[in-house]
Design a protein around this motif. Structure first.
Motif, PDB file in Angstrom:
ATOM      1  N   VAL A 183       3.234   4.460  -6.313  1.00 12.82           N
ATOM      2  CA  VAL A 183       4.149   4.465  -5.171  1.00 12.82           C
ATOM      3  C   VAL A 183       3.669   3.519  -4.079  1.00 12.82           C
ATOM      4  N   THR A 223       3.117  12.594  -4.353  1.00 19.09           N
ATOM      5  CA  THR A 223       3.425  11.275  -3.775  1.00 19.09           C
ATOM      6  C   THR A 223       4.350  11.318  -2.570  1.00 19.09           C
ATOM      7  N   VAL A 225       7.540  11.418  -2.898  1.00  8.92           N
ATOM      8  CA  VAL A 225       8.775  10.744  -3.316  1.00  8.92           C
ATOM      9  C   VAL A 225       9.734  11.763  -3.923  1.00  8.92           C
TER      10      VAL A 225
END
Length: 341
Positions: A183, A223, A225
């Motif tokens: 990421v 992450t 995300v």
């Protein structure tokens, strides 16, 4: 009487000795027969195995693009794509055409050999695409990681300013830093499954839903995300799911997730012994045969070192031939092997 007893004892001893000799001789004879049989059988098995290897290493005149076995799993639908000797025709660093052979580049990995002073500092667009000149884009996708290969893959991509997509599974906490690095370096991280165990993932619809939720939440927790991209283990056309794939697809749609299959591959999950050159030849054959963009299936696994070794040559060839290279995003053409009705 004593003489008679002695003679009888002598005869018994003699008979036992003769019996021992007979048994000993018989055991030697049987051992020889078994040894000869085993040697002949082993020779026949080896000859058959050699014949199989020779048959599998002969490149057919017409190849087909199959789903491929996702990390050694099922085959899906096929799409015709020709791979011929022309696949090894590449561009040299100065733009002239040429054909590289083993003799031309001993010890080189991949197909394209860049010039010593070549650079990959091409500018990115806002979406991270490395722009080419031939109007086609290749979306590199890596399944089944993160693994011990992930850091090497990321290093190779960084050297060439290339972005890719990683369809990850829950492998080991040791590799969570690699998920963060994916990421942090601008690649797309996406869902592949939590367990990658077909019996668990596809046992029923509830099992599938739980698996999707667990890998989504893991990616988010590690992450930050909130990814919406998904790839089915075995592809959407797999033949092992106990639940109708249409129901799985409907669930993804309800959740706002988008699933991607592939229309190009290097066969790294099909044949384990392929060289880097052969892996790249197959990948490029599919890519060149596609009339439009290509979503290329590769694997990020410790057992797939050949794919990592082949990656620099593959990227250099794609760049030299004018392909754009990008990670999957909302503008990526959808590639499906199976669509729910």
């Amino acid at each position: 009487m004593s003489v008679f007893r002695k003679k009888r004892k002598y005869n018994r001893a003699k008979n036992r000795a003769e019996l021992i000799y007979i048994l000993f001789g018989a055991s030697i004879l049987i051992s020889m027969i078994i040894t000869i049989y085993v040697m002949n059988h082993t020779s026949r098995v080896q000859d058959s195995f050699d014949d199989i290897l020779k048959a599998e290493t002969v490149e057919p005149e017409d190849r087909t693009v199959a789903d491929g076995k996702d990390a050694g799993q099922v085959e899906g639908e096929e799409k015709n794509a020709s791979v011929t000797a022309a696949d090894r025709d590449v561009l040299t660093a100065d733009g002239s055409s040429g054909t590289e052979t083993d003799a031309d580049a001993p010890g080189e990995i991949g197909i394209f050999k860049p010039a010593a002073n070549s650079t990959y500092a091409a500018p990115y667009h806002a979406d991270g695409k490395l722009e080419g000149t031939n109007g086609k884009t290749v979306y590199l996708t890596f399944d089944d990681g993160p693994s011990s290969c992930t850091s090497r893959i990321l290093d190779i991509l960084a050297e060439r300013n290339v972005k890719a997509t990683f369809f990850v599974v829950n492998t080991n906490e040791f590799f969570y830093d690699d998920m963060k690095r994916i990421v942090d370096e601008g690649h797309t991280i996406a869902m592949h499954s939590y367990t990658h165990d077909y019996g668990k993932v596809y046992a029923d619809l509830n099992s599938f839903e739980r698996d999707v939720n667990k890998i989504h939440d893991l990616i988010y927790d590690v992450t930050g995300v909130d990814t919406k991209y998904y790839r089915f283990p075995g592809g959407s056309s797999n033949q092992v799911s106990k639940v109708p794939m249409s129901e799985c697809i409907d669930y993804l749609d309800d959740m706002g997730y988008v699933y991607f299959d592939w229309n190009a591959m290097n066969d790294d999950a099909e044949v384990s012994y392929l060289s880097a050159e052969e892996l790249n030849s197959r990948a490029l054959g599919y890519i060149r045969s596609n009339p439009g963009d290509s979503v290329l299936l590769l694997h990020d696994l410790e057992t797939h070192q050949g794919t990592v070794d082949a990656l620099p040559g593959l990227l250099d060839t794609l760049i030299a031939e004018g392909y754009s290279i990008a990670a999957i995003d909302d503008d990526t053409p959808i590639i499906h092997h199976f669509d729910a009705e």
